[in-house]
Enzyme design. Sequence first.
Site, PDB file in Angstrom:
ATOM      1  N   CYS A 122      19.364  43.244 -53.086  1.00 45.53           N
ATOM      2  CA  CYS A 122      18.572  43.098 -51.858  1.00 45.53           C
ATOM      3  C   CYS A 122      17.354  44.022 -51.872  1.00 45.53           C
ATOM      4  O   CYS A 122      16.398  43.768 -52.593  1.00 45.53           O
ATOM      5  CB  CYS A 122      19.450  43.299 -50.628  1.00 45.53           C
ATOM      6  N   HIS A 222      24.083  39.494 -51.400  1.00 46.22           N
ATOM      7  CA  HIS A 222      24.961  40.663 -51.315  1.00 46.22           C
ATOM      8  C   HIS A 222      26.314  40.409 -51.989  1.00 46.22           C
ATOM      9  O   HIS A 222      27.315  40.150 -51.322  1.00 46.22           O
ATOM     10  CB  HIS A 222      25.154  41.068 -49.854  1.00 46.22           C
ATOM     11  N   GLU A 224      28.295  42.508 -53.179  1.00 45.43           N
ATOM     12  CA  GLU A 224      29.290  43.536 -52.848  1.00 45.43           C
ATOM     13  C   GLU A 224      30.200  43.096 -51.702  1.00 45.43           C
ATOM     14  O   GLU A 224      31.306  43.630 -51.544  1.00 45.43           O
ATOM     15  CB  GLU A 224      28.613  44.869 -52.512  1.00 45.43           C
TER      16      GLU A 224
END
Length: 248
Positions: A122, A222, A224
């Site tokens: 990001c 994202h 994660e």
Amino acid sequence: MFAVLSASKKPVIGITTYRQQAKTGVWDVDAAFLHSGYIESITRAGGIAVLLPPQPASIEIAEQVLDGVDGLLFAGGRDVDPARYNQTPGEHTDQPDFRRDEWEFELVNAALRRELPILFICRGAQVLNVYRGGTLIQHLPDVVGSTEYQRGNAEFTSMEMTVAPGSTLESIVGSSVTGLVYHHQAIDAVGTGLTVSARSADDIIEAVEIDDYPFGVAVQWHPEVTSDSDARLFDALTEAARTQRSNA
């Protein structure tokens, strides 16, 4: 004993962090912190996570810090200062975090010199692009006509991206990937030595990678958040860092 310890060493991945006001218990302090998803993603992939908070920045300090890691992860966060790509802040652009900008630009400078394996997420993708002389779209709703890429209130949008054939990203995730997006800015003019490796259906750039580089992948989504079910990007970073360690 020493041979056993050496053989069992895991690759160390440095992760950039926030540095801003935060509350915990009775305290309201300037703090360095990070979403635990980044840390868990690295540990699940077999690495050791080390946090690298914004601090006084110089190439000498960055070089010394990088002596202790085998790879880097540039995490998400606040918008990059538009002055770094010769623009004035738009109405919707965040107040810059000058400490973090200075720190991360020194880190990426030093890391690229060493050809360290790097995953940019990001804001991280935007840091890389601006460092390489590229520019950013400061507010995507002005381009796409909706807030689909960042709905607000921490609500991610699930979005399918088309991946460029022959790219490093394709070798990791295949010809398409579905990711969770939460960004109101995006890469505009692509920086020198970078190649676009994924786009959304709106033709917004969702990933770039560093040309002729061992492992340098940058994504706008994202991973994660979903790494418990799709850890491929973190596995690839950690494996590249393991190779880096073994070749050192």
